[in-house]
Design an enzyme around this catalytic site. Structure first.
Site, PDB file in Angstrom:
ATOM      1  N   HIS A 332      71.540   9.032  43.367  1.00 50.00           N
ATOM      2  CA  HIS A 332      71.249  10.190  44.213  1.00 50.00           C
ATOM      3  C   HIS A 332      72.373  10.372  45.219  1.00 50.00           C
ATOM      4  O   HIS A 332      73.047   9.422  45.595  1.00 50.00           O
ATOM      5  CB  HIS A 332      69.905  10.002  44.938  1.00 50.00           C
ATOM      6  CG  HIS A 332      69.390  11.246  45.586  1.00 50.00           C
ATOM      7  ND1 HIS A 332      69.680  11.574  46.896  1.00 50.00           N
ATOM      8  CD2 HIS A 332      68.623  12.254  45.099  1.00 50.00           C
ATOM      9  CE1 HIS A 332      69.102  12.729  47.182  1.00 50.00           C
ATOM     10  NE2 HIS A 332      68.463  13.158  46.119  1.00 50.00           N
ATOM     11  N   ASP A 391      63.394  12.603  39.852  1.00 46.60           N
ATOM     12  CA  ASP A 391      63.318  13.134  38.489  1.00 46.60           C
ATOM     13  C   ASP A 391      62.981  12.072  37.453  1.00 46.60           C
ATOM     14  O   ASP A 391      62.479  12.393  36.376  1.00 46.60           O
ATOM     15  CB  ASP A 391      64.654  13.795  38.104  1.00 46.60           C
ATOM     16  CG  ASP A 391      64.974  14.993  38.976  1.00 46.60           C
ATOM     17  OD1 ASP A 391      64.080  15.831  39.162  1.00 46.60           O
ATOM     18  OD2 ASP A 391      66.107  15.082  39.474  1.00 46.60           O
TER      19      ASP A 391
END
Length: 455
Positions: A332, A391
């Site tokens: 991320h 996700d």
């Protein structure tokens, strides 16, 4: 006139692309030479400071003596820890998405009466304008529901009697209507896609004004309209944690960039949906499931860490499955040690997997999460602190809830609309200056050549 073939891989198209490649190369070294912050990222990976916000804070690392120090991820909505919101709603056995939408829009937690009234307002706004479904969705089906969401939001401009009024009052009206209507547009678009492209039955169930947003979605996509309270509450948690993620994520920043020009809300939100569709942003949740399905087929023993690692290495070396070289759902831009949203979803996924007899599949996801960082270090030679992002587990939760894969990323959009609208209004009310970053030109002055003298 000779017809030019512009189909993929045609000689004519290839010639045009070669012309572009010959004249449009920018050397990677130039980005360093001119100190260009690609991706609006600083050299240490932190984001370029582009604005101020009261809406949300995304914490993923510390800075000490100029160095980035990995830290446990924390996400706060208007100063309130996301975990506290989830735990509070769970303890009181109630839906939380509508409360979060209020919190993001107005800046404080609603009272019970305010929340009850807000839920009624949202419920009353779910119906689409007259003939909108027929003219904008049914008559123009799309293979991709995200594409239909963007087009439909843009089309709502034509059904608004005062679309360009930029007052706070008008922006708030439009925002509330969009938050309410986007789930309806999504479920309609999905049904039309099923009928037109998948050759399956299409059904439009009537809206129930007494249902929460999560319940109304399950009501719309289930053929028999049946679902359990547990399923609806889990979907609500998914929506709650996807509702907002700061001003710097690509889709929210897109909404703020467009809003800074003074354009209408429909243009700004449609652009944000287009951003979220990308596989490097919200579209990653669908790519995670595609990647994991490939892994489940390509790995004989899911418990064999060496075999799983070998497959992950093949992914990073662009050999499988989409040749992107990306392990979707891992890593991320801000979070280092953990993504709080992924932590919440992982717990929910584990509980649901045990009930649905899918524990082996969950364990494989967890194994990939654990192995990915060391495989990444092996392939790139660059050790990096990486964690699963939101996700990675969201697609698995949706699959176990029976949410069609066509709706994984659209579910992200109908949740994030709350954050987009909050940032849209904040940009309009507090910033007041068009965003205009700089690009350095590398082109050199050359003379104009008459057309009959060109090579």
């Amino acid at each position: 006139m000779t017809e030019i073939n512009l189909e993929n891989h045609s000689p004519e198209l290839e010639a045009l692309c070669n012309e572009f490649r010959a004249n449009n190369r920018i050397s990677p070294e130039n980005f360093e030479l001119y100190q260009v912050k690609r991706g609006l990222r600083n050299p240490d990976g932190t984001g370029v400071m582009a604005g101020l916000t009261l809406i949300c804070n995304v914490h993923g690392y510390l800075i000490a003596d100029g160095e980035l120090i990995p830290d446990v991820g924390k996400l706060t909505y208007r100063g309130i820890d996301l975990n506290d919101i989830v735990n509070g709603c769970t303890a009181e056995n109630r839906f939380g998405f509508e409360e979060v939408a209020w919190l993001l829009l107005f800046g404080k937690q609603p009272t019970k009466s305010q929340l009850d009234n807000f839920r009624e307002v949202l419920s009353s706004c779910r119906e689409l304008p007259e003939y909108f479904a027929e003219d904008m969705i049914i008559k123009a089906p799309s293979k991709n529901v995200m594409n239909k969401l963007a087009r439909s939001v843009l089309a709502l401009y034509s059904y608004d009697g005062d679309p360009d009024n930029l007052s706070l009052e008008n922006n708030m009206r439009q925002a509330i209507q969009l938050i309410a209507r986007l789930p309806t547009i999504m479920t309609y678009a999905y049904q039309v896609k099923r009928r037109h492209f998948d050759k399956k039955s299409m059904y439009f169930h009537p809206l129930d004004p007494n249902q929460s947003t999560a319940e109304s979605i399950l009501n719309a996509i289930r053929p028999d309209r049946s679902f359990t309270d547990e399923e609806a509450k889990l979907l609500d948690i998914c929506m709650l944690i996807h509702a907002e993620h700061g001003g710097g994520n690509n889709s929210t920043f897109t909404a703020r960039v467009l809003s800074s020009t003074g354009t209408d809300i429909y243009s700004a939100i449609s652009a944000a949906i287009g951003s979220l569709k990308g596989p490097r942003h919200g579209g990653a949740n669908h790519r995670v499931m595609t990647m994991m399905n490939g892994l489940m087929e390509g790995v004989k023993d899911w418990k064999d860490e060496e075999e799983v690692s070998d497959y992950l290495e093949r992914i990073l070396r662009k050999k499988v499955p989409d040749h992107s070289g990306l392990i979707y759902g891992i890593g991320h831009a801000v979070y280092t040690l953990s993504d709080p949203r992924a932590v919440i979803l992982k717990k929910q996924a584990c509980k649901l997997a045990e009930k649905r007899g899918m524990k082996d599949q969950f364990d494989l996801f967890e194994r990939v999460e654990q192995l990915a960082p060391e495989v990444f270090a092996k392939v790139t030679g660059k050790p990096k602190v990486m964690c699963a992002n939101v996700d990675f587990y969201s697609g698995l939760v949706y699959e176990m809830l029976g949410i069609p894969s066509d709706l994984y990323t659209p579910m992200f959009a109908v949740s994030r609309i709350a954050g987009w609208c909050a940032h849209r209004i904040e940009e309009m009310e507090t910033c007041g200056r068009i965003m205009r970053p700089a690009y350095r030109s590398l082109s050199k002055s050359i003379p104009y050549v008459p057309i009959d003298q060109r090579n």
